[in-house]
Design a protein around this motif. Sequence first.
Motif, PDB file in Angstrom:
ATOM      1  N   SER A  79     -15.028  39.809 -51.439  1.00  0.00           N
ATOM      2  CA  SER A  79     -14.786  39.405 -52.823  1.00  0.00           C
ATOM      3  C   SER A  79     -13.381  39.789 -53.289  1.00  0.00           C
ATOM      4  N   ASP A  80     -12.883  40.944 -52.838  1.00  0.00           N
ATOM      5  CA  ASP A  80     -11.538  41.328 -53.305  1.00  0.00           C
ATOM      6  C   ASP A  80     -10.471  40.405 -52.710  1.00  0.00           C
ATOM      7  N   TYR A  81     -10.736  39.902 -51.498  1.00  0.00           N
ATOM      8  CA  TYR A  81      -9.803  38.944 -50.896  1.00  0.00           C
ATOM      9  C   TYR A  81      -9.830  37.618 -51.669  1.00  0.00           C
ATOM     10  N   ARG A  82     -11.027  37.181 -52.075  1.00  0.00           N
ATOM     11  CA  ARG A  82     -11.145  35.940 -52.848  1.00  0.00           C
ATOM     12  C   ARG A  82     -10.397  36.086 -54.180  1.00  0.00           C
ATOM     13  N   ARG A  83     -10.491  37.256 -54.776  1.00  0.00           N
ATOM     14  CA  ARG A  83      -9.741  37.518 -56.026  1.00  0.00           C
ATOM     15  C   ARG A  83      -8.233  37.385 -55.789  1.00  0.00           C
ATOM     16  N   ALA A  84      -7.781  38.002 -54.716  1.00  0.00           N
ATOM     17  CA  ALA A  84      -6.335  38.000 -54.437  1.00  0.00           C
ATOM     18  C   ALA A  84      -5.840  36.589 -54.144  1.00  0.00           C
ATOM     19  N   VAL A  85      -6.645  35.836 -53.380  1.00  0.00           N
ATOM     20  CA  VAL A  85      -6.259  34.460 -53.042  1.00  0.00           C
ATOM     21  C   VAL A  85      -6.191  33.612 -54.314  1.00  0.00           C
ATOM     22  N   LEU A  86      -7.220  33.736 -55.166  1.00  0.00           N
ATOM     23  CA  LEU A  86      -7.227  32.948 -56.404  1.00  0.00           C
ATOM     24  C   LEU A  86      -6.002  33.270 -57.243  1.00  0.00           C
ATOM     25  N   ASN A  87      -5.656  34.555 -57.310  1.00  0.00           N
ATOM     26  CA  ASN A  87      -4.494  34.967 -58.088  1.00  0.00           C
ATOM     27  C   ASN A  87      -3.219  34.283 -57.589  1.00  0.00           C
ATOM     28  N   ALA A  88      -3.068  34.262 -56.272  1.00  0.00           N
ATOM     29  CA  ALA A  88      -1.865  33.636 -55.687  1.00  0.00           C
ATOM     30  C   ALA A  88      -1.850  32.131 -55.957  1.00  0.00           C
ATOM     31  N   LEU A  89      -3.015  31.491 -55.812  1.00  0.00           N
ATOM     32  CA  LEU A  89      -3.087  30.042 -56.018  1.00  0.00           C
ATOM     33  C   LEU A  89      -2.740  29.686 -57.464  1.00  0.00           C
ATOM     34  N   LEU A  90      -3.263  30.480 -58.407  1.00  0.00           N
ATOM     35  CA  LEU A  90      -3.029  30.179 -59.824  1.00  0.00           C
ATOM     36  C   LEU A  90      -1.575  30.432 -60.214  1.00  0.00           C
ATOM     37  N   GLN A  91      -1.015  31.511 -59.672  1.00  0.00           N
ATOM     38  CA  GLN A  91       0.381  31.822 -59.958  1.00  0.00           C
ATOM     39  C   GLN A  91       1.266  30.644 -59.538  1.00  0.00           C
ATOM     40  N   ARG A  92       0.998  30.134 -58.335  1.00  0.00           N
ATOM     41  CA  ARG A  92       1.733  29.000 -57.787  1.00  0.00           C
ATOM     42  C   ARG A  92       1.539  27.763 -58.680  1.00  0.00           C
ATOM     43  N   SER A  93       0.287  27.502 -59.072  1.00  0.00           N
ATOM     44  CA  SER A  93      -0.020  26.301 -59.845  1.00  0.00           C
ATOM     45  C   SER A  93       0.669  26.329 -61.206  1.00  0.00           C
ATOM     46  N   ILE A  94       0.595  27.475 -61.881  1.00  0.00           N
ATOM     47  CA  ILE A  94       1.179  27.581 -63.226  1.00  0.00           C
ATOM     48  C   ILE A  94       2.690  27.393 -63.144  1.00  0.00           C
ATOM     49  N   HIS A  95       3.319  28.015 -62.141  1.00  0.00           N
ATOM     50  CA  HIS A  95       4.770  27.851 -61.980  1.00  0.00           C
ATOM     51  C   HIS A  95       5.136  26.418 -61.626  1.00  0.00           C
ATOM     52  N   ASP A  96       4.303  25.766 -60.835  1.00  0.00           N
ATOM     53  CA  ASP A  96       4.540  24.353 -60.498  1.00  0.00           C
ATOM     54  C   ASP A  96       4.580  23.504 -61.758  1.00  0.00           C
ATOM     55  N   ILE A  97       3.628  23.728 -62.652  1.00  0.00           N
ATOM     56  CA  ILE A  97       3.547  22.931 -63.878  1.00  0.00           C
ATOM     57  C   ILE A  97       4.751  23.221 -64.776  1.00  0.00           C
ATOM     58  N   ILE A  98       5.141  24.491 -64.871  1.00  0.00           N
ATOM     59  CA  ILE A  98       6.295  24.845 -65.712  1.00  0.00           C
ATOM     60  C   ILE A  98       7.577  24.238 -65.144  1.00  0.00           C
ATOM     61  N   SER A  99       7.728  24.262 -63.828  1.00  0.00           N
ATOM     62  CA  SER A  99       8.970  23.700 -63.263  1.00  0.00           C
ATOM     63  C   SER A  99       8.989  22.183 -63.423  1.00  0.00           C
ATOM     64  N   ASN A 100       7.817  21.572 -63.469  1.00  0.00           N
ATOM     65  CA  ASN A 100       7.713  20.148 -63.746  1.00  0.00           C
ATOM     66  C   ASN A 100       8.264  19.831 -65.130  1.00  0.00           C
ATOM     67  N   LEU A 101       7.970  20.702 -66.084  1.00  0.00           N
ATOM     68  CA  LEU A 101       8.454  20.538 -67.460  1.00  0.00           C
ATOM     69  C   LEU A 101       9.978  20.655 -67.478  1.00  0.00           C
ATOM     70  N   GLN A 102      10.497  21.654 -66.750  1.00  0.00           N
ATOM     71  CA  GLN A 102      11.948  21.873 -66.752  1.00  0.00           C
ATOM     72  C   GLN A 102      12.689  20.721 -66.082  1.00  0.00           C
TER      73      GLN A 102
END
Lengths: 287, 155
Positions: free
Chosen positions: A262-285
């Motif tokens: 479960s702690d690995y799933r947490r860490a993976v989700l965190n990395a995926l979301l960080q990437r996704s949010i930055h992707d969307i922000i860079s799309n705006l820029q």
Amino acid sequence: MKAFDYIRPKSLEEAVGHLTQGKRVNILGGGVTLFLQIQNNELTPDVILDVKALPGFHDIRYHHHHGLKLGAAVNLQHLATGLEIRRHYPLLNQTAQELASPQIRNRATIGGTLAWASPVSELVAPMLCYDAVCHTWSPRGTRTIPVSELYLGDFKTALEPDELITHIHLPSFPARTYGVYQRQTIRHDGRRMIAGAATLAIHKHHTLTNWRIAVLGVDDRPKRVPEAEALLEGAPAEADIARALEAVQENIHPQDVVYARSDYRRAVLNALLQRSIHDIISNLQDS
Amino acid sequence: MKHEIQLIVNGETRSLTVESQQTLLEALREDLGLTGVKHGCSTGECGACSVLLNGEVVNSCMVLAVEAADAEILTAEGLATDEGLHPLQKSFIDHHGVQCGYCASGMLISAKALLNRTSRPHEEEIREALVGNLCRCGAYADIIKSIQVASRARR
């Protein structure tokens, strides 16, 4: 497989008769999970009711104001290749392209996939982001169930045993809506899910608004995380993103599975979301 | 429950009587003798039983025969013509795409589905098209090469 009767009704009226005879009836969409359950004796139906010949069940209709209607028997390959989907619901299109295998996508239906209610159902993540609503029918009448209220956790749904999903409706979204789907699985066909996330925001007056985050593989059902979404409104700074990611961690309950703790799933989700949010922000820029 | 159905298999109309619970895989192998369609996992994971159903690749173990009534089916047996083997088949032989051979007919069908819509696929597209086909020998590199060469040979 154990013997059953196969019925392919051409109208809902014809279907009623079979649903009200007191027999054990299972509804057949693409069959990619139903036949497994029958083989394993988890289900022992007297009758299989194939919904693929019911009127309207293959409809795909888009209207720029009213949104998208998808018949319950539309298969996942249509979501991966359909022009209306690619143009107006790119997050759904991108997710569908990564789903399962061509063989499975050609059979699995939208209605069947939603009704199967797997805690790791990837199709549900974009449906949650796009505020999708299920329209259902039973011998008692029709009703609507938002996809966000369809799942009760661990393969249970708000559907009655004799209730069919007839179609799904997605409201229309502005052209400048950005979405990203990210997932980590052991197998490339999506089996052995570690974690996945669909993220979406609408670009308006140089800000990003209406953020939606839908996560899967980290709870008993795929779900939105409104506590995190609220923290991203506007033009989120690094500190806001960090707080939103924390809010996600506080609101998930991943299970240990043989291939991921479960702690690995947490860490993976965190990395995926960080990437996704930055992707969307860079799309705006970039725009 | 019995059903009288017709299937257009490899261009030929075949009439047969099937039980409701009979899969398309069972009908093709046992009733029509098309043993090129392989029985692998029965769960839609391995792709050994892949056939084209109205031009789309499906696992025949995950489709009821009665659901396929009146449909056009292509199996590996239908790839060759009077003029000889299909370019994909020749290429699988020439470039060692067949090791033990069990996955080969499913691989050929997935490759055919790919080439039907993309005449010159990139390696990445070939890999994506084979996501639903497992090779226990691990001959993937040679299978991908076989498909690449066949697609280049086609005009």
